[in-house]
Design an enzyme around this catalytic site. Structure first.
Site, mmCIF file in Angstrom:
data_model
loop_
_atom_site.group_PDB
_atom_site.id
_atom_site.type_symbol
_atom_site.label_atom_id
_atom_site.label_comp_id
_atom_site.label_asym_id
_atom_site.label_seq_id
_atom_site.Cartn_x
_atom_site.Cartn_y
_atom_site.Cartn_z
ATOM 1 N N HIS A 223 91.826 6.434 6.037
ATOM 2 C CA HIS A 223 90.624 7.099 6.535
ATOM 3 C C HIS A 223 89.550 7.055 5.454
ATOM 4 O O HIS A 223 88.809 6.093 5.344
ATOM 5 C CB HIS A 223 90.977 8.526 6.948
ATOM 6 C CG HIS A 223 89.894 9.256 7.683
ATOM 7 N ND1 HIS A 223 88.748 8.646 8.140
ATOM 8 C CD2 HIS A 223 89.791 10.571 8.065
ATOM 9 C CE1 HIS A 223 88.000 9.533 8.765
ATOM 10 N NE2 HIS A 223 88.599 10.711 8.727
ATOM 11 N N HIS A 262 87.803 -2.237 12.317
ATOM 12 C CA HIS A 262 87.657 -0.816 12.587
ATOM 13 C C HIS A 262 88.383 -0.477 13.879
ATOM 14 O O HIS A 262 88.443 -1.292 14.798
ATOM 15 C CB HIS A 262 86.167 -0.446 12.709
ATOM 16 C CG HIS A 262 85.899 1.020 12.642
ATOM 17 N ND1 HIS A 262 85.993 1.841 13.740
ATOM 18 C CD2 HIS A 262 85.529 1.819 11.599
ATOM 19 C CE1 HIS A 262 85.697 3.081 13.381
ATOM 20 N NE2 HIS A 262 85.412 3.101 12.095
ATOM 21 N N ASP A 316 82.667 1.033 5.008
ATOM 22 C CA ASP A 316 83.337 1.060 3.700
ATOM 23 C C ASP A 316 83.147 -0.235 2.915
ATOM 24 O O ASP A 316 83.344 -0.252 1.698
ATOM 25 C CB ASP A 316 84.832 1.320 3.885
ATOM 26 C CG ASP A 316 85.115 2.699 4.448
ATOM 27 O OD1 ASP A 316 84.544 3.663 3.924
ATOM 28 O OD2 ASP A 316 85.886 2.810 5.409
#
Length: 380
Positions: A223, A262, A316
């Site tokens: 996460h 994702h 990210d």
């Protein structure tokens, strides 16, 4: 027991409530907060304005934003007992563990901790949103053996966070970059940490317990920790010209490119597109152009392989380079994520108490045996 049972692994596609806070179109790569495009919010808004939007459901006017920003600013300072606690933390402890413990301490110092009325819940939410940045900045200073700084008057939330973290006033460009990073990660539907916060609060636990649970969920590398893995990947690659060989070796080992793919997005994560723009500008200005260059070359080469499979960069992929440019070491990437996501966590808790407020109690399909004969311990 039913002969045929459909199991939603990982709770995928299970809809358990309604929400007007966030809309995600994973196929088309679209993200909205309360009806507003994430690109517009990142470009024109501030973290305070976005936080107001999430808590109230509409954008503030000038007077509302001024009053709201002033209220948040008035709540930034930590109780002396929390500062004392932070100073006693082992300096090599993980910053997320420090954050988790500091939030627990905040709850214990609040004499109205158990008050779950809507009014109290809103006030506690404001306090937590304001204090998260102060806590994370304080833990950074503590780990570095430096004096913990109090919030400074006259600075925005993003600017104050940078000031308290690094001990110097940030530039306009640095403040904007932090604002953008916080806005992009403030909310994202019912992700693991948000769901954990809701599940905890559905038991009528206090909000501090709910947020502690959310921090614990965010700490996991699946996460919040993904941006740390991206920076480790960049270090492993070393140079842009090494991307091709590194990627070939990764494919041979059937590994995965960190920061790509994702659970929701099957196209380009819109947050990555926004962050890419700002990451490039700051990287070339502040000296991390090599790291940024590695990411761009990796995106180009890996994209040719994985894009047809619906695997694209997520937020990210670029956030680690941004945080590094702003003066944060690797272990603080996930805490910065928490400084942003606390707004979404609190907004969802507030909304859930109005929309549903039902105790979450999922079921499972039993696959074990039944009616086994019990043998006394002496006969086993």
């Amino acid at each position: 027991m039913s002969a045929t049972v459909t199991i939603a692994r990982g709770l995928e596609d299970v809809i358990f409530t309604e929400s007007s806070l966030c809309f995600i179109d994973g196929d088309q790569g679209r993200l909205y907060y309360a009806g507003y495009k994430i690109q517009d919010l990142a470009e024109y808004s501030t973290f305070e304005e976005v936080t107001y939007l999430l808590l109230h459901g509409h954008l503030p006017n000038k007077a509302e934003l001024k009053a709201f920003s002033a209220r948040l600013a008035s709540l930034r300072a930590l109780p002396p007992s929390v500062i004392k606690q932070i100073k006693q933390f082992p300096r090599d402890a993980h910053p997320m563990s420090m954050l988790r413990t500091a939030v627990s301490e905040l709850g214990m110092t609040d004499p109205t901790e158990g008050d779950v009325s809507p009014e109290a819940l809103y006030e506690k939410s404001l306090s937590l949103i304001a204090k998260f940045a102060t806590i994370v900045a304080a833990t950074k200073r503590h780990r570095e053996g430096q004096k913990i700084l109090a919030p400074r008057k006259g600075l925005s939330h993003a600017a104050n966070f940078l000031y308290m973290s690094n001990g110097k006033l940030p530039s306009k460009e640095e403040t904007k970059l932090m604002d953008v990073a916080l806005i992009l990660q403030a909310e994202h539907g019912f992700n693991a940490s948000t769901f954990t916060a809701i599940a905890t609060y559905s038991t009528q636990a206090d909000i501090y317990s709910s947020i502690v649970a959310a921090v614990g969920a965010l700490k996991g590398p699946r996460h919040g920790g993904a941006n740390e893995a991206v920076m480790k990947m960049i270090a492993e690659i070393g140079e842009p010209e090494n991307v091709s060989a590194w990627l070939a070796e990764l494919q041979a080992k059937k590994g995965r490119v960190m920061g790509m793919g994702h659970r929701v997005y099957k196209s380009y994560d819109p947050r990555a597109g926004v962050l890419d723009k700002y990451a490039g500008e700051v990287a070339h200005k502040h000296g991390h152009s090599k790291e940024y260059g590695i990411l761009k070359e990796l995106e180009r080469q890996a994209g040719a392989i994985y894009n047809p499979k619906g695997i694209y960069p997520n937020v990210d992929f670029y956030s680690g380079v941004v945080y590094s440019d702003l003066g944060y070491p690797l272990e603080f990437f996930t805490p910065i994520f928490a400084v942003a996501r606390i707004s979404g966590w609190c907004a969802h808790i507030l909304e859930y108490t109005k929309v549903d407020n039902r105790l979450l109690r999922p079921d499972s399909h039993y696959t074990g045996k039944l009616d086994l004969p019990y043998k006394p311990l002496s006969k086993r």
